[in-house]
Design a protein around this motif. Structure first.
Motif, PDB file in Angstrom:
ATOM      1  N   GLU A   1       0.855  -1.175   0.000  1.00 17.78           N
ATOM      2  CA  GLU A   1       0.000   0.000   0.000  1.00 17.78           C
ATOM      3  C   GLU A   1       0.900   1.237   0.000  1.00 17.78           C
ATOM      4  O   GLU A   1       1.875   1.303   0.747  1.00 17.78           O
ATOM      5  CB  GLU A   1      -0.914   0.001   1.224  1.00 17.78           C
ATOM      6  CG  GLU A   1      -1.931  -1.114   1.197  1.00 17.78           C
ATOM      7  CD  GLU A   1      -2.857  -1.084   2.399  1.00 17.78           C
ATOM      8  OE1 GLU A   1      -2.723  -0.201   3.269  1.00 17.78           O
ATOM      9  OE2 GLU A   1      -3.715  -1.971   2.479  1.00 17.78           O
ATOM     10  N   ASN A   2       0.571   2.166  -0.858  1.00 22.33           N
ATOM     11  CA  ASN A   2       1.370   3.380  -0.998  1.00 22.33           C
ATOM     12  C   ASN A   2       0.448   4.467  -1.513  1.00 22.33           C
ATOM     13  O   ASN A   2      -0.629   4.183  -2.045  1.00 22.33           O
ATOM     14  CB  ASN A   2       2.526   3.123  -1.971  1.00 22.33           C
ATOM     15  CG  ASN A   2       3.602   4.171  -1.895  1.00 22.33           C
ATOM     16  OD1 ASN A   2       3.403   5.251  -1.360  1.00 22.33           O
ATOM     17  ND2 ASN A   2       4.751   3.847  -2.444  1.00 22.33           N
ATOM     18  N   GLN A   3       0.853   5.715  -1.434  1.00 20.77           N
ATOM     19  CA  GLN A   3       0.017   6.803  -1.936  1.00 20.77           C
ATOM     20  C   GLN A   3       0.165   7.000  -3.433  1.00 20.77           C
ATOM     21  O   GLN A   3      -0.708   7.534  -4.078  1.00 20.77           O
ATOM     22  CB  GLN A   3       0.344   8.100  -1.210  1.00 20.77           C
ATOM     23  CG  GLN A   3      -0.111   8.077   0.231  1.00 20.77           C
ATOM     24  CD  GLN A   3       0.147   9.386   0.922  1.00 20.77           C
ATOM     25  OE1 GLN A   3       0.936  10.192   0.472  1.00 20.77           O
ATOM     26  NE2 GLN A   3      -0.530   9.588   2.039  1.00 20.77           N
ATOM     27  N   SER A   4       1.290   6.581  -3.996  1.00 20.62           N
ATOM     28  CA  SER A   4       1.547   6.771  -5.423  1.00 20.62           C
ATOM     29  C   SER A   4       1.516   5.431  -6.153  1.00 20.62           C
ATOM     30  O   SER A   4       2.017   4.430  -5.647  1.00 20.62           O
ATOM     31  CB  SER A   4       2.916   7.411  -5.628  1.00 20.62           C
ATOM     32  OG  SER A   4       3.257   7.419  -6.993  1.00 20.62           O
TER      33      SER A   4
ATOM     34  N   THR B   1       2.120  -0.676  -6.317  1.00 20.33           N
ATOM     35  CA  THR B   1       1.133  -0.300  -5.313  1.00 20.33           C
ATOM     36  C   THR B   1      -0.179  -1.026  -5.566  1.00 20.33           C
ATOM     37  O   THR B   1      -0.597  -1.189  -6.705  1.00 20.33           O
ATOM     38  CB  THR B   1       0.896   1.226  -5.363  1.00 20.33           C
ATOM     39  OG1 THR B   1       2.144   1.882  -5.163  1.00 20.33           O
ATOM     40  CG2 THR B   1      -0.081   1.671  -4.304  1.00 20.33           C
TER      41      THR B   1
ATOM     42  N   ILE C   1      -5.860   4.261   1.509  1.00 18.64           N
ATOM     43  CA  ILE C   1      -4.968   5.412   1.308  1.00 18.64           C
ATOM     44  C   ILE C   1      -5.054   5.913  -0.131  1.00 18.64           C
ATOM     45  O   ILE C   1      -5.107   7.111  -0.381  1.00 18.64           O
ATOM     46  CB  ILE C   1      -3.495   5.026   1.612  1.00 18.64           C
ATOM     47  CG1 ILE C   1      -3.353   4.541   3.046  1.00 18.64           C
ATOM     48  CG2 ILE C   1      -2.568   6.191   1.353  1.00 18.64           C
ATOM     49  CD1 ILE C   1      -2.001   3.935   3.350  1.00 18.64           C
ATOM     50  N   ALA C   2      -5.045   5.005  -1.077  1.00 20.88           N
ATOM     51  CA  ALA C   2      -5.020   5.390  -2.489  1.00 20.88           C
ATOM     52  C   ALA C   2      -5.944   4.498  -3.304  1.00 20.88           C
ATOM     53  O   ALA C   2      -5.759   3.286  -3.353  1.00 20.88           O
ATOM     54  CB  ALA C   2      -3.597   5.285  -3.031  1.00 20.88           C
TER      55      ALA C   2
END
Length: 161
Positions: A113-116, A131, A136-137
């Motif tokens: 999990e990542n924002q980008s 991702t 989150i995203a």
């Protein structure tokens, strides 16, 4: 003679519209008057340096990169350049070809999990980081996601964070 003149005028209008559309798509439509006043066509815009783009009002690096990508797409009829296995390998392991003696560390894909959604790689351990959608995203639409992957795999930037 009048028909020939009409077709030239039509081509000129279409070229200007394409330039204006490219600026609009990257959020720089307000700069159209700068390009128009300097009679800069789509083809000429593709050849502009960063300094020339700055003089026209495209001041940030991000804006210049997005505009250049959009101008490149415009000349290709919107088609993307193919991403080859060699380009993906170069992104992940640092070279376009498999080592002659094989890999000491097998290439792997790590999902987190990542924002980008821009892929990154750890070339020292041959790992591609992708991702997954989360709270989150949310996953971007197909075009945005493919553009992120194209950007990553078509450059010599490894996306290390």
């Amino acid at each position: 003679m009048e028909l020939v003149e009409d077709s030239r005028l039509t081509r000129l209008v279409l070229k200007r519209a394409a330039m204006e559309a490219a600026l609009e798509k990257v959020g720089l439509g307000y700069l159209w008057h700068n390009f128009s006043a300097n009679k800069i066509s789509l083809e000429e815009a593709k050849k502009l340096t960063d300094e020339e783009l700055s003089a026209l009002g495209v001041n940030t690096i991000g804006d210049r990169v997005r505009l250049k990508e959009k101008l490149k797409e415009s000349g290709e009829g919107g088609r993307r350049q193919p991403v080859t296995l060699g380009k993906v390998l170069k992104f992940v392991i640092g070279t376009e070809e498999e080592p002659v003696l094989g890999f000491s560390l097998k290439p792997s894909i790590h999902f987190s999990e990542n924002q980008s959604f821009l892929p990154s790689a750890n070339t020292c351990i041959n790992r591609l980081n992708l991702t997954i959608p989360s709270e989150i995203a949310a996953i971007p639409n197909d075009t945005e996601l493919l553009n992120l992957y194209d950007y990553a795999f078509s450059n010599d930037y490894f996306g290390l964070q």
